[in-house]
Motif scaffolding. Structure first.
Motif, PDB file in Angstrom:
ATOM      1  N   VAL A  50     -10.318  -1.346 -16.312  1.00  0.00           N
ATOM      2  CA  VAL A  50     -10.782  -1.842 -17.640  1.00  0.00           C
ATOM      3  C   VAL A  50      -9.718  -3.026 -18.140  1.00  0.00           C
ATOM      4  O   VAL A  50     -10.172  -4.054 -18.449  1.00  0.00           O
ATOM      5  CB  VAL A  50     -10.901  -0.912 -18.804  1.00  0.00           C
ATOM      6  CG1 VAL A  50     -11.240  -1.785 -20.095  1.00  0.00           C
ATOM      7  CG2 VAL A  50     -12.157   0.015 -18.518  1.00  0.00           C
ATOM      8  N   LEU A  53     -10.281  -5.627 -15.670  1.00  0.00           N
ATOM      9  CA  LEU A  53     -11.633  -6.442 -16.155  1.00  0.00           C
ATOM     10  C   LEU A  53     -11.167  -7.320 -17.505  1.00  0.00           C
ATOM     11  O   LEU A  53     -11.781  -8.467 -17.407  1.00  0.00           O
ATOM     12  CB  LEU A  53     -12.683  -5.354 -16.499  1.00  0.00           C
ATOM     13  CG  LEU A  53     -13.877  -5.967 -17.381  1.00  0.00           C
ATOM     14  CD1 LEU A  53     -14.735  -6.829 -16.399  1.00  0.00           C
ATOM     15  CD2 LEU A  53     -14.644  -4.574 -17.605  1.00  0.00           C
ATOM     16  N   SER A  72     -16.789  -5.179 -13.577  1.00  0.00           N
ATOM     17  CA  SER A  72     -17.623  -4.502 -14.505  1.00  0.00           C
ATOM     18  C   SER A  72     -18.691  -3.738 -13.817  1.00  0.00           C
ATOM     19  O   SER A  72     -19.441  -2.396 -13.976  1.00  0.00           O
ATOM     20  CB  SER A  72     -18.311  -5.409 -15.636  1.00  0.00           C
ATOM     21  OG  SER A  72     -19.041  -6.530 -15.338  1.00  0.00           O
ATOM     22  N   ILE A  75     -17.539  -0.616 -12.127  1.00  0.00           N
ATOM     23  CA  ILE A  75     -17.154   0.301 -13.037  1.00  0.00           C
ATOM     24  C   ILE A  75     -18.480   1.041 -13.393  1.00  0.00           C
ATOM     25  O   ILE A  75     -18.606   2.255 -13.505  1.00  0.00           O
ATOM     26  CB  ILE A  75     -16.456  -0.240 -14.170  1.00  0.00           C
ATOM     27  CG1 ILE A  75     -15.037  -0.573 -13.901  1.00  0.00           C
ATOM     28  CG2 ILE A  75     -16.457   0.921 -15.318  1.00  0.00           C
ATOM     29  CD1 ILE A  75     -14.405  -1.510 -15.047  1.00  0.00           C
ATOM     30  N   ALA A  85     -17.556  -1.681 -19.996  1.00  0.00           N
ATOM     31  CA  ALA A  85     -17.884  -2.381 -18.839  1.00  0.00           C
ATOM     32  C   ALA A  85     -19.297  -3.148 -19.174  1.00  0.00           C
ATOM     33  O   ALA A  85     -19.741  -4.077 -18.664  1.00  0.00           O
ATOM     34  CB  ALA A  85     -17.971  -1.525 -17.532  1.00  0.00           C
ATOM     35  N   HIS A  89     -20.106  -7.001 -18.359  1.00  0.00           N
ATOM     36  CA  HIS A  89     -21.103  -7.351 -17.701  1.00  0.00           C
ATOM     37  C   HIS A  89     -22.047  -8.229 -18.212  1.00  0.00           C
ATOM     38  O   HIS A  89     -22.519  -9.273 -17.722  1.00  0.00           O
ATOM     39  CB  HIS A  89     -21.813  -6.107 -17.014  1.00  0.00           C
ATOM     40  CG  HIS A  89     -22.119  -6.537 -15.526  1.00  0.00           C
ATOM     41  ND1 HIS A  89     -21.670  -6.801 -14.693  1.00  0.00           N
ATOM     42  CD2 HIS A  89     -23.509  -6.351 -15.435  1.00  0.00           C
ATOM     43  CE1 HIS A  89     -22.391  -6.791 -13.516  1.00  0.00           C
ATOM     44  NE2 HIS A  89     -23.713  -6.554 -13.919  1.00  0.00           N
TER      45      HIS A  89
END
Length: 318
Positions: A50, A53, A72, A75, A85, A89
């Motif tokens: 994360v 990300l 994402s 994940i 996520a 996304h």
């Protein structure tokens, strides 16, 4: 004397053992902390973390957004209920839809963004993130509505943008997006109110024209006229200028000022001889002046330019 020497030696050995024990414990603690910190660092900086990300998203470059989209997705494969996520996304999918030039690919990204943002919005428990997610979802629906033919999604754009605004989420484009969405729904009063708020953020020729058009559609021609004159003074955009002349000419027709109206449409044709709107409206002026032959001539020109032109006076000429 010998006993004293042995006692001193014993005490020295004891201090050395204590020092060694302290050193050992210290090294053990240090090593444990080092390994823990290293493990945390590696976990944070793992390709599918994360942290990574968020870091990629915050770069706000096409490469960073693409990486955030892919991270994402990875994940979510492992944990479909990972709300963070899911949110990223959706954000990344929306941004990629704006970068993409190919229509079908852009549509795919946008649809994926909407699906993910809807799920993120429904499952979010954060009073801070939920309004932000609503804002992004409203933006996504706005652009999906722009790509549709019949404004199927304008109501959903309004729903989520209003949620974000009522939750005090701040974004400069919310009033503009709401104004355009309300206009698509034919709600002129709400559209005007939102556009007026947008003016407080930034005055543009496009925004002024949109306000003028909504006032015109709402039957407030004189107010619309003031905005249109401002547009004609400031704009350098040929399309906006042409549309402003057309609407201003229509206002003059409604006021019975046929000469002024004709001047507006002729100004358009001086720049763009293929303006179907200008030819149609000139036909209306000729009809009102009793010259039906010239009126029908203008309407034929209109249909030559745009065979499917939507004008009530020309249906019998098709």
């Amino acid at each position: 004397m010998k006993g004293n020497s042995e006692s001193v030696l014993h005490k020295k050995n004891r201090r050395l053992r204590i020092a060694a024990a302290i050193l050992f414990v210290s090294l053990t603690v240090f090593l444990s902390l080092f390994l823990s910190i290293r493990a945390i660092y590696k976990k944070l900086h793992a390709p599918d973390s994360v942290y990574e990300l968020s870091r990629k998203w915050n770069e706000q470059t096409l490469e960073g957004i693409t990486d955030a989209y892919n991270i994402s997705a990875q994940i979510l494969k492992l944990n479909p209920f990972h709300n963070t996520a899911r949110t990223y996304h959706g954000y990344a999918g929306f941004m990629l839809s704006q970068y993409e030039n190919e229509f079908e690919t852009s549509k795919k990204y946008l649809d994926e963004a909407i699906n993910n943002l809807r799920l993120a919005f429904i499952t979010s428990k954060s009073s801070t993130l939920k309004p932000q997610t609503a804002y992004m979802l409203g933006r996504a629906y706005f652009y999906k509505d722009e790509a549709s033919s019949f404004n199927y999604y304008a109501d959903l754009a309004v729903k989520y943008l209003e949620y974000a605004r009522e939750a005090s989420y701040k974004a400069d484009d919310i009033p503009l997006l709401l104004g355009l969405s309300y206009a698509s729904l034919g709600e002129s009063e709400k559209s005007i109110a939102s556009f007026t708020q947008a003016l407080l953020v930034h005055e543009t020729d496009s925004l002024l024209f949109n306000i003028a058009r909504e006032y015109f559609l709402n039957g407030q021609g004189q107010t619309a006229r003031q905005y249109l004159l401002r547009v004609l003074e400031m704009s350098q955009n040929d399309e906006i200028l042409e549309n402003a002349h057309i609407v201003l000419g229509q206002i003059y027709i409604n006021d019975g000022k046929l000469e002024e109206a004709a001047s507006e449409f002729e100004a358009v044709l001086d720049k763009n001889a293929n303006s179907a709107d200008a030819h149609y409206e000139l036909g209306v002026i000729y009809e009102k002046s009793g010259d039906s032959a010239r009126a029908r001539s203008e309407w034929r020109k209109c249909l030559q330019i745009q065979p499917n032109y939507n004008g009530e006076r020309i249906s019998d000429l098709r």
